[in-house]
Scaffold this motif. Structure first.
Motif, PDB file in Angstrom:
ATOM      1  N   UNK A 157      -5.736  11.799  -8.308  1.00 13.56           N
ATOM      2  CA  UNK A 157      -4.726  12.464  -7.465  1.00 13.56           C
ATOM      3  C   UNK A 157      -5.125  12.420  -6.008  1.00 13.56           C
ATOM      4  N   UNK A 158      -6.369  12.075  -5.719  1.00 19.85           N
ATOM      5  CA  UNK A 158      -6.859  12.032  -4.333  1.00 19.85           C
ATOM      6  C   UNK A 158      -6.433  10.767  -3.614  1.00 19.85           C
ATOM      7  N   UNK A 159      -5.935   9.787  -4.369  1.00 19.12           N
ATOM      8  CA  UNK A 159      -5.526   8.522  -3.763  1.00 19.12           C
ATOM      9  C   UNK A 159      -4.213   8.710  -3.032  1.00 19.12           C
ATOM     10  N   UNK A 160      -3.695   7.631  -2.458  1.00 19.69           N
ATOM     11  CA  UNK A 160      -2.437   7.712  -1.721  1.00 19.69           C
ATOM     12  C   UNK A 160      -1.285   8.165  -2.595  1.00 19.69           C
ATOM     13  N   UNK A 176       6.153  19.608   2.353  1.00 23.39           N
ATOM     14  CA  UNK A 176       5.799  18.279   2.835  1.00 23.39           C
ATOM     15  C   UNK A 176       4.935  17.569   1.804  1.00 23.39           C
ATOM     16  N   UNK A 177       4.788  16.252   1.977  1.00 23.66           N
ATOM     17  CA  UNK A 177       4.011  15.445   1.050  1.00 23.66           C
ATOM     18  C   UNK A 177       2.596  15.979   0.882  1.00 23.66           C
ATOM     19  N   UNK A 178       1.932  16.341   1.985  1.00 25.34           N
ATOM     20  CA  UNK A 178       0.549  16.816   1.900  1.00 25.34           C
ATOM     21  C   UNK A 178       0.451  18.113   1.111  1.00 25.34           C
ATOM     22  N   UNK A 179       1.458  18.967   1.232  1.00 24.63           N
ATOM     23  CA  UNK A 179       1.449  20.222   0.478  1.00 24.63           C
ATOM     24  C   UNK A 179       1.627  19.968  -1.017  1.00 24.63           C
ATOM     25  N   UNK A 180       2.504  19.033  -1.351  1.00 26.12           N
ATOM     26  CA  UNK A 180       2.710  18.681  -2.753  1.00 26.12           C
ATOM     27  C   UNK A 180       1.437  18.064  -3.333  1.00 26.12           C
ATOM     28  N   UNK A 181       0.803  17.193  -2.561  1.00 22.49           N
ATOM     29  CA  UNK A 181      -0.429  16.554  -3.016  1.00 22.49           C
ATOM     30  C   UNK A 181      -1.531  17.587  -3.234  1.00 22.49           C
ATOM     31  N   UNK A 187       4.983   8.459  -6.319  1.00 23.08           N
ATOM     32  CA  UNK A 187       4.132   7.335  -6.733  1.00 23.08           C
ATOM     33  C   UNK A 187       2.719   7.588  -6.254  1.00 23.08           C
ATOM     34  N   UNK A 188       1.760   7.192  -7.092  1.00 23.25           N
ATOM     35  CA  UNK A 188       0.355   7.434  -6.787  1.00 23.25           C
ATOM     36  C   UNK A 188      -0.426   6.132  -6.922  1.00 23.25           C
ATOM     37  N   UNK A 189      -1.246   5.811  -5.928  1.00 25.77           N
ATOM     38  CA  UNK A 189      -2.057   4.601  -5.955  1.00 25.77           C
ATOM     39  C   UNK A 189      -3.098   4.657  -7.067  1.00 25.77           C
ATOM     40  N   UNK A 190      -3.382   3.502  -7.654  1.00 27.74           N
ATOM     41  CA  UNK A 190      -4.450   3.379  -8.651  1.00 27.74           C
ATOM     42  C   UNK A 190      -5.679   2.795  -7.964  1.00 27.74           C
ATOM     43  N   UNK A 191      -6.831   3.463  -8.053  1.00 32.10           N
ATOM     44  CA  UNK A 191      -8.042   2.927  -7.420  1.00 32.10           C
ATOM     45  C   UNK A 191      -8.417   1.560  -7.987  1.00 32.10           C
ATOM     46  N   UNK A 192      -8.913   0.698  -7.135  1.00 30.59           N
ATOM     47  CA  UNK A 192      -9.481  -0.617  -7.479  1.00 30.59           C
ATOM     48  C   UNK A 192      -8.455  -1.662  -7.894  1.00 30.59           C
ATOM     49  N   UNK A 193      -7.251  -1.267  -8.258  1.00 31.34           N
ATOM     50  CA  UNK A 193      -6.255  -2.220  -8.737  1.00 31.34           C
ATOM     51  C   UNK A 193      -4.987  -2.146  -7.901  1.00 31.34           C
ATOM     52  N   UNK A 194      -4.196  -3.220  -7.945  1.00 30.16           N
ATOM     53  CA  UNK A 194      -2.909  -3.236  -7.236  1.00 30.16           C
ATOM     54  C   UNK A 194      -1.820  -2.691  -8.150  1.00 30.16           C
ATOM     55  N   UNK A 251       0.840  -1.181   0.000  1.00 32.10           N
ATOM     56  CA  UNK A 251       0.000   0.000   0.000  1.00 32.10           C
ATOM     57  C   UNK A 251       0.878   1.234   0.000  1.00 32.10           C
ATOM     58  N   UNK A 252       0.389   2.319  -0.631  1.00 28.39           N
ATOM     59  CA  UNK A 252       1.128   3.581  -0.616  1.00 28.39           C
ATOM     60  C   UNK A 252       1.364   4.050   0.823  1.00 28.39           C
TER      61      UNK A 252
END
Length: 422
Positions: free
Chosen positions: A415-418, A386-391, A363-370, A324-325
């Protein structure tokens, strides 16, 4: 490759917007259902394998038995077929300068490219049609607005958002006033390059595929434009497109260039090309991403670094996730999971960022898939954020991309995923 025939902006806008309004029954308008939504995967991701094989060939490039399996598609509904038939009639009249030809829609299918009846390599939506007075003259047209698999939407979303965040002029590229040079490594059914050429009028898309069987199946059974296929000498395999290809693809297929080649060979032999964005989705018949494509010390990586635009160049890689991210993001706290994604990310960081003043790898998580979309951006920088600011910054930029390109899905959703900085 260095000189591309330019069509007038008005004609290209007319062709593409007309296509989107008619063929997808209005999907160009904001708020209309995305035909590639994951909800519809139940129509083709069939655990009972109830689809039927429409084509099959043996690969000599490690992909084993390559087959195309068809499943019925519920959309577009029959109520919209007459409108699409009218669009085809009008396109024929526009190209031939005379009326009289009528077309008939026969139906729509999902078609999946399979390796060894095991690996589902890609899935596309295909329209079957014919000339009304020649029912045996069946032709297939892949829907260029439909991405069926979430990882492709993720690659498009994070890649174009990162490019826009690098101060690239997305607006003028979208309307054809500026060229966007794109390289797709790995072809499959071709939905990614076709989608990009369809939605970005300034896109010139080179596609590299090692397996000639994959290329032929994508054209013959999955409705990819035949005029896009290139020879080893850099010329079109077809000197001129036939009438039906022009009806379906004029304004799009001129900007697609599909080469049979190893990625390393193509990159090393095309030293004059500079790419704004590169999409890497190259898996073999065993569903493995070759180490040769991410070896930081290889000649390929050195050449890739030279081909990627030095100021805003963006690389997007589809990876199978080994964690997981959330675990990947805690890597500095001693968590050992997610080592594969980190290892690949660090290899690209070393190979592509070593002499760069700016740069960001995430790296960004893909919804529904691994799956994970790995992004290497030369135009972005953490600037101590920080990571949250970049996101948050990326999410804001994705809204701008949504507004400019008006895709059938929102980049923001991917972009809302991990997200993890590497």
């Amino acid at each position: 490759m260095n000189s591309i025939q330019r069509f007038s902006l008005t004609r290209r806008l007319s062709s593409v917007e007309s296509y989107l309004r008619h063929l997808c029954g209005g999907a160009f308008r904001v708020g209309v259902k995305d035909e590639g939504d994951w909800f519809y995967s139940q129509e083709w991701w069939d655990p009972h394998e109830r689809g039927h094989t429409v084509s099959q060939s043996s690969s000599s490039r490690g992909n084993g038995l390559v087959s195309v399996v068809a499943h019925p598609s519920s959309l577009p509904s029959r109520e919209s077929w007459a409108e699409t038939e009218g669009w085809l009639d009008n396109r024929y009249m526009e190209i031939m300068g005379r009326d009289g030809e009528k077309f008939k829609i026969l139906g729509y299918q999902w078609r999946s490219l399979r390796f060894n009846d095991d690996t589902r390599q890609s899935t596309v939506k295909v329209m079957a049609a014919c000339r009304a007075l020649q029912p045996s003259s069946i032709f297939y047209m892949q829907h260029p607005h439909c991405l069926a698999v979430p990882y492709l939407k993720s690659m498009v979303s994070v890649g174009l958002t990162s490019l826009a965040a690098s101060k690239y002029d997305m607006t003028n590229a979208a309307i054809g006033k500026k060229q966007m040079r794109i390289l797709c490594v790995g072809h499959g059914g071709g939905s990614l390059p076709l989608f990009l050429a369809n939605h970005i009028l300034g896109a010139l898309v080179d596609i590299v595929e090692i397996d000639p069987v994959v290329i032929s199946e994508s054209v013959r059974a999955m409705g990819f434009p035949a005029f896009s296929v290139m020879t080893a000498t850099g010329k079109r395999a077809l000197p001129t497109p036939d009438i039906i290809d022009q009806v379906m693809w004029r304004g799009i297929h001129e900007r697609l260039f599909l080469y049979e080649s190893e990625a390393k060979e193509f990159i090393l032999n095309n030293q004059n090309n500079s790419y704004d964005i590169i999409f890497m989705d190259a898996y073999d018949g065993a569903d493995i991403f070759p180490h040769s494509l991410w070896d930081s010390n290889s000649l390929f990586m050195k050449a890739l670094s030279e081909r990627l635009h030095h100021e805003h160049g963006t690389l997007v890689v589809n990876l199978h996730s080994d964690a997981d991210i959330s675990d990947l993001d805690r890597s500095n706290e001693g968590v050992t999971t997610g080592k594969y994604v980190r290892k690949v990310g660090k290899a690209y960081k070393k190979g592509l960022m070593e002499n760069q003043r700016n740069g960001l790898v995430f790296a960004c998580e893909v919804p529904w898939l691994c799956n994970v979309s790995l992004v290497v951006s030369r135009g972005m920088s953490s600037d101590g954020r920080r990571r949250d600011q970049i996101k948050t910054s990326l999410m804001k930029t994705s809204l701008q991309v949504d507004k400019i390109l008006r895709l059938p899905f929102s980049c923001l959703d991917y972009l809302k995923t991990g997200l993890a900085i590497i």
